[in-house]
Design an enzyme around this catalytic site. Structure first.
Site, PDB file in Angstrom:
ATOM      1  CB  SER A 129      42.315  37.383  39.614  1.00 28.41           C
ATOM      2  OG  SER A 129      41.348  37.344  38.571  1.00 28.41           O
ATOM      3  CE1 TYR A 130      40.429  35.922  34.609  1.00 24.56           C
ATOM      4  CE2 TYR A 130      41.245  36.293  32.392  1.00 24.56           C
ATOM      5  CZ  TYR A 130      40.204  36.268  33.287  1.00 24.56           C
ATOM      6  OH  TYR A 130      38.939  36.572  32.861  1.00 24.56           O
ATOM      7  N   GLY A 131      45.578  32.984  36.606  1.00 23.87           N
ATOM      8  CA  GLY A 131      46.765  32.201  36.918  1.00 23.87           C
ATOM      9  C   GLY A 131      46.593  31.595  38.298  1.00 23.87           C
ATOM     10  CE  LYS A 184      37.847  39.741  33.165  1.00 23.77           C
ATOM     11  NZ  LYS A 184      38.637  39.354  31.969  1.00 23.77           N
TER      12      LYS A 184
END
Length: 335
Positions: free
Chosen positions: A55-57, A89
């Site tokens: 989910s990073y970004g 994750k």
């Protein structure tokens, strides 16, 4: 058990939440060369664990952190290359609720990385709001290990009750839990002091990873009530917490957290950040401070190779206990 031996975990890692996050950290693509230099510096200094998430970004940059890590690890040629451990994750999105959705998600992460994920983690527990969703996701996590798609499995933001249940469920399938990740720092001792997660992890043979060990920058000594403070959400949070931390160097702040940090840092010829990170290491956790610049990475690396003594740790513990307002706990942290 053979799979576990392949997973090499250093005493400190690097968090990559900021790599692709415009909203909180002001990322833009012009930073990529600097981030590659951060990656290279970390690996060559033994900081070989990189923590990311699918989910990073922000927005169109979703998955950016994984893409960058994949590129950087491919292009890296120095020492420590074989020890690089990429920990992803997987988010418990509402549309993910089957075991297959977790396997698919991990395969997508592997595609962005251009290599298998080393350590797959469940980003958060759904026990607080959709307990029915979690069973399938956990089954998928265990499937990834059984299918040899990952070297290890970890959890994030799980409390002791949930951890025990998941450990029992996984043990029945012969799947060990390698790591548990929680928000842990001098401003967030709750997972260890109140939830007693370190004791439980030791008992179960699980390594505790400390995310946000510098409390979003509050423990670096760079900020005071007088400002200037970061923009946006971080600034709002800092305004609430800084008054209870005492001002760095203030004569009236005897025993305050910032004053104690500064005192220990000066006597050790270290920075306040290095002392705060070293405190996490001394507590038996693997801190994963973030770094957006070579300077930050170099400063983080300065937390390695030495240890606070028992009286310094006791002073810091006491000062941390006296802080008025602590860091806000992650809303997904379970009991």
């Amino acid at each position: 058990m053979q799979t576990l031996q392949k997973l090499s975990l250093p005493s400190m890692g690097c968090g990559t939440w900021a790599w692709g996050n415009q909203l909180l950290w002001g990322y833009n693509e012009s930073m990529d060369d600097q981030l590659q230099a951060v990656f290279n510096l970390c690996v060559s200094n033994g900081v070989t664990l990189f923590d990311t998430g699918d989910s990073y970004g922000t927005g169109r940059l979703n998955g950016r952190s994984e893409l960058l890590l994949g590129r950087f690890s491919r292009e890296y040629v120095g020492s420590g290359k074989d020890n690089i451990c990429i920990a992803t994750k997987l988010a418990a999105y509402p549309w993910r609720w089957t075991r297959h959705s977790m396997v698919r998600a991990c395969k997508s992460s592997a595609q962005r990385l251009g290599r298998n994920v080393d350590l797959v983690q469940m980003h958060w527990s759904t026990a607080n709001y959709a307990p029915w969703q979690e069973g399938g996701l956990l089954d998928g996590l265990a499937d990834l290990y059984e299918q040899g798609l990952v070297k290890g499995v970890g959890l994030s933001n799980f409390g002791p009750q949930r951890l025990k249940q998941v450990q029992k469920k996984f043990a029945e399938r012969g799947v060990p839990i390698t790591t548990l990740q929680v928000q842990y720092s001098l401003l967030s001792t709750y997972p260890v002091t109140q939830l007693k997660l370190k004791d439980l992890c030791d008992e179960l043979g699980i390594k505790l990873i400390a995310y946000s060990p510098l409390a979003l920058g509050l423990l670096t000594g760079k900020y005071s009530e007088q400002g200037p403070l970061p923009k946006g959400i971080r600034g709002l949070l800092f305004r609430q917490i800084l008054p209870g931390m005492g001002r760095s160097g203030a004569a009236s702040a005897g025993g305050s957290l910032l004053a104690t940090l500064q005192e220990v840092a000066q006597s050790r010829n270290k920075t306040m950040s290095q002392v705060a990170i070293n405190w996490c290491i001394c507590k038996g956790t693997i801190p994963i401070p973030g770094a957006k610049s070579v300077e930050q990475a170099r400063e983080n690396i300065g937390a390695l190779g030495w240890q606070l003594n028992a009286s310094e740790i006791a002073e810091l513990d006491k000062a941390a206990a006296n802080v008025g307002k602590k860091m806000v706990q992650n809303i997904f942290q379970t009991k």
